[in-house]
Design a protein around this motif. Structure first.
Motif, PDB file in Angstrom:
ATOM      1  N   GLY A  15      20.331 -17.912  18.607  1.00 36.75           N
ATOM      2  CA  GLY A  15      21.089 -16.665  18.631  1.00 36.75           C
ATOM      3  C   GLY A  15      20.221 -15.488  19.025  1.00 36.75           C
ATOM      4  O   GLY A  15      20.640 -14.625  19.813  1.00 36.75           O
ATOM      5  N   LEU A  16      18.992 -15.439  18.517  1.00 37.53           N
ATOM      6  CA  LEU A  16      18.075 -14.357  18.878  1.00 37.53           C
ATOM      7  C   LEU A  16      17.709 -14.430  20.363  1.00 37.53           C
ATOM      8  O   LEU A  16      17.592 -13.397  21.034  1.00 37.53           O
ATOM      9  N   GLY A  17      17.534 -15.647  20.880  1.00 34.73           N
ATOM     10  CA  GLY A  17      17.211 -15.811  22.298  1.00 34.73           C
ATOM     11  C   GLY A  17      18.310 -15.292  23.198  1.00 34.73           C
ATOM     12  O   GLY A  17      18.043 -14.605  24.199  1.00 34.73           O
ATOM     13  N   VAL A  18      19.553 -15.599  22.852  1.00 30.35           N
ATOM     14  CA  VAL A  18      20.681 -15.112  23.644  1.00 30.35           C
ATOM     15  C   VAL A  18      20.779 -13.591  23.555  1.00 30.35           C
ATOM     16  O   VAL A  18      21.062 -12.912  24.552  1.00 30.35           O
ATOM     17  N   ALA A  19      20.527 -13.030  22.364  1.00 28.29           N
ATOM     18  CA  ALA A  19      20.572 -11.567  22.202  1.00 28.29           C
ATOM     19  C   ALA A  19      19.529 -10.891  23.088  1.00 28.29           C
ATOM     20  O   ALA A  19      19.802  -9.882  23.744  1.00 28.29           O
ATOM     21  N   VAL A  20      18.321 -11.461  23.129  1.00 23.24           N
ATOM     22  CA  VAL A  20      17.247 -10.903  23.954  1.00 23.24           C
ATOM     23  C   VAL A  20      17.607 -10.982  25.441  1.00 23.24           C
ATOM     24  O   VAL A  20      17.375 -10.044  26.212  1.00 23.24           O
ATOM     25  N   VAL A 131      15.116 -24.157  26.585  1.00 24.45           N
ATOM     26  CA  VAL A 131      15.908 -23.649  27.712  1.00 24.45           C
ATOM     27  C   VAL A 131      16.352 -22.209  27.451  1.00 24.45           C
ATOM     28  O   VAL A 131      16.259 -21.337  28.327  1.00 24.45           O
ATOM     29  N   ILE A 132      16.845 -21.941  26.238  1.00 27.28           N
ATOM     30  CA  ILE A 132      17.355 -20.612  25.901  1.00 27.28           C
ATOM     31  C   ILE A 132      16.244 -19.569  25.985  1.00 27.28           C
ATOM     32  O   ILE A 132      16.402 -18.505  26.617  1.00 27.28           O
ATOM     33  N   TRP A 133      15.089 -19.862  25.376  1.00 28.11           N
ATOM     34  CA  TRP A 133      14.013 -18.870  25.387  1.00 28.11           C
ATOM     35  C   TRP A 133      13.331 -18.790  26.747  1.00 28.11           C
ATOM     36  O   TRP A 133      12.835 -17.719  27.149  1.00 28.11           O
ATOM     37  N   GLY A 134      13.319 -19.906  27.480  1.00 26.67           N
ATOM     38  CA  GLY A 134      12.816 -19.856  28.853  1.00 26.67           C
ATOM     39  C   GLY A 134      13.693 -18.968  29.712  1.00 26.67           C
ATOM     40  O   GLY A 134      13.205 -18.145  30.497  1.00 26.67           O
ATOM     41  N   GLY A 135      15.023 -19.126  29.571  1.00 23.95           N
ATOM     42  CA  GLY A 135      15.962 -18.278  30.299  1.00 23.95           C
ATOM     43  C   GLY A 135      15.845 -16.827  29.895  1.00 23.95           C
ATOM     44  O   GLY A 135      15.889 -15.918  30.747  1.00 23.95           O
ATOM     45  N   ALA A 136      15.673 -16.586  28.584  1.00 22.74           N
ATOM     46  CA  ALA A 136      15.507 -15.211  28.104  1.00 22.74           C
ATOM     47  C   ALA A 136      14.249 -14.581  28.701  1.00 22.74           C
ATOM     48  O   ALA A 136      14.243 -13.399  29.076  1.00 22.74           O
ATOM     49  N   GLY A 137      13.190 -15.383  28.810  1.00 25.62           N
ATOM     50  CA  GLY A 137      11.953 -14.883  29.405  1.00 25.62           C
ATOM     51  C   GLY A 137      12.130 -14.532  30.875  1.00 25.62           C
ATOM     52  O   GLY A 137      11.622 -13.503  31.342  1.00 25.62           O
ATOM     53  N   GLY A 221      18.782  -5.147  19.482  1.00 25.79           N
ATOM     54  CA  GLY A 221      18.826  -5.165  18.019  1.00 25.79           C
ATOM     55  C   GLY A 221      20.215  -5.478  17.492  1.00 25.79           C
ATOM     56  O   GLY A 221      20.379  -6.275  16.554  1.00 25.79           O
ATOM     57  N   ILE A 222      21.229  -4.855  18.098  1.00 24.11           N
ATOM     58  CA  ILE A 222      22.609  -5.109  17.665  1.00 24.11           C
ATOM     59  C   ILE A 222      22.999  -6.563  17.948  1.00 24.11           C
ATOM     60  O   ILE A 222      23.655  -7.222  17.138  1.00 24.11           O
ATOM     61  N   GLY A 223      22.563  -7.077  19.103  1.00 18.16           N
ATOM     62  CA  GLY A 223      22.838  -8.472  19.422  1.00 18.16           C
ATOM     63  C   GLY A 223      22.185  -9.412  18.423  1.00 18.16           C
ATOM     64  O   GLY A 223      22.785 -10.410  18.003  1.00 18.16           O
ATOM     65  N   ALA A 224      20.943  -9.099  18.032  1.00 16.35           N
ATOM     66  CA  ALA A 224      20.234  -9.934  17.054  1.00 16.35           C
ATOM     67  C   ALA A 224      20.920  -9.902  15.697  1.00 16.35           C
ATOM     68  O   ALA A 224      21.102 -10.942  15.044  1.00 16.35           O
ATOM     69  N   VAL A 225      21.317  -8.702  15.251  1.00 16.54           N
ATOM     70  CA  VAL A 225      22.028  -8.579  13.971  1.00 16.54           C
ATOM     71  C   VAL A 225      23.356  -9.329  14.032  1.00 16.54           C
ATOM     72  O   VAL A 225      23.755  -9.992  13.063  1.00 16.54           O
ATOM     73  N   SER A 226      24.040  -9.239  15.163  1.00 17.84           N
ATOM     74  CA  SER A 226      25.308  -9.951  15.331  1.00 17.84           C
ATOM     75  C   SER A 226      25.111 -11.459  15.221  1.00 17.84           C
ATOM     76  O   SER A 226      25.889 -12.156  14.559  1.00 17.84           O
ATOM     77  N   ALA A 227      24.058 -11.967  15.882  1.00 22.23           N
ATOM     78  CA  ALA A 227      23.798 -13.409  15.869  1.00 22.23           C
ATOM     79  C   ALA A 227      23.463 -13.890  14.461  1.00 22.23           C
ATOM     80  O   ALA A 227      24.043 -14.877  13.973  1.00 22.23           O
TER      81      ALA A 227
END
Length: 266
Positions: A15-20, A131-137, A221-227
């Motif tokens: 969830g944090l990766g998608v928010a980032v 995959v998620i954090w690689g994509g976020a990067g 930050g809002i995305g992270a809190v939401s996740a």
């Protein structure tokens, strides 16, 4: 015991990766009023899932390819006399329908459509996390690298040309980044809710931010809190996790919208 063995930890990190990944891109989607563009690209993800399963390819590769093709198609057709909202409406729903029909033709393959439509964050594996954090990067690197040019092209096309910036090139970079976000987010919130995670945190961050950079950070930050809040609420109330994450995000947006007049008067 490795802390990644806990599925809740993996879900939280996903969830944090998608928010980032979604936050800075979501700001440009809001600024450029591209909400339907994001939705059309996300809906095409189901067709990418069907093709991946039919050809025995990784789902990420199929979704990324189809999402990118959809985004490029919409970008190409938008300059040929079609009204943008009409074009995007047709493409979004046609691609989703085509994907659902294609899935129905798959034989010998068990497909959990609900997981792809609404996400299945609790089933995220270590490979999915990579995959998620690689994509976020990738998305973060692209946006940081082109931030000034993207912002100039968003604010004023003529100013961009005068500064030696090609707005269509910047649009292509946004298109690529959007396809990557769709590919990494489908596991977490599903094809039907990806657009919400792009738009709602960015929209909620708008009234808290005085600069574009601040808006991107607040949106993250809002995305992270939401996740994290959605994951906790889903666990407590036994509700679907992807939709619950979006509901928490919507509540934060509602709070932001109601608090905006008070902040201005203060």
């Amino acid at each position: 015991m490795n802390f990644l063995d806990d599925f809740i930890i993996r879900a939280a990190l996903a969830g944090l990766g998608v928010a980032v990944a979604a936050a800075p891109l979501g700001c440009f989607v809001v600024w450029r009023r591209m909400a339907y563009f994001g939705e059309a690209t996300a809906h095409a993800a189901i067709l990418g899932v069907a093709l991946s399963l039919a050809l025995s390819l990784p789902v990420f590769a199929g979704v990324l390819t189809v999402a990118l093709l959809m985004a490029l198609t919409v970008s190409t057709l938008s300059g040929r006399g079609y009204a943008m909202d009409t074009l995007l409406g047709v493409m979004a729903h046609a691609s989703l329908a085509a994907g659902l029909v294609a899935v129905s033709f798959l034989t010998g393959v068990r497909v959990d459509l609900m997981a792809y439509l609404f996400g299945d964050i609790l089933a995220v594996s270590r490979g999915d996390l990579a995959v998620i954090w690689g994509g976020a990067g990738i998305v973060t690197t692209l946006v940081v690298w082109r931030w000034s040019a993207l912002l100039t092209a968003t604010l004023n096309t003529d100013l961009a040309y005068a500064s030696g910036i090609d707005p269509r090139r910047e649009q292509l970079i946004l298109t690529l980044a959007l396809a990557v976000v769709v590919a990494v987010a489908i596991k977490v919130v599903g094809a039907l809710l990806i657009a919400a995670m792009l738009i709602i945190p960015a929209a909620a961050a708008r009234s808290f931010s005085r600069t574009p950079e601040a808006m991107a950070l607040v949106a993250a930050g809002i995305g992270a809190v939401s996740a994290l809040g959605g994951l906790a609420a889903s666990w407590h109330f036994d509700t679907p996790t992807g939709p619950t994450i979006v509901c928490v995000s919507a509540l934060l947006f509602a709070g932001s919208a109601m608090g905006a007049p008070l902040r201005r008067s203060g």
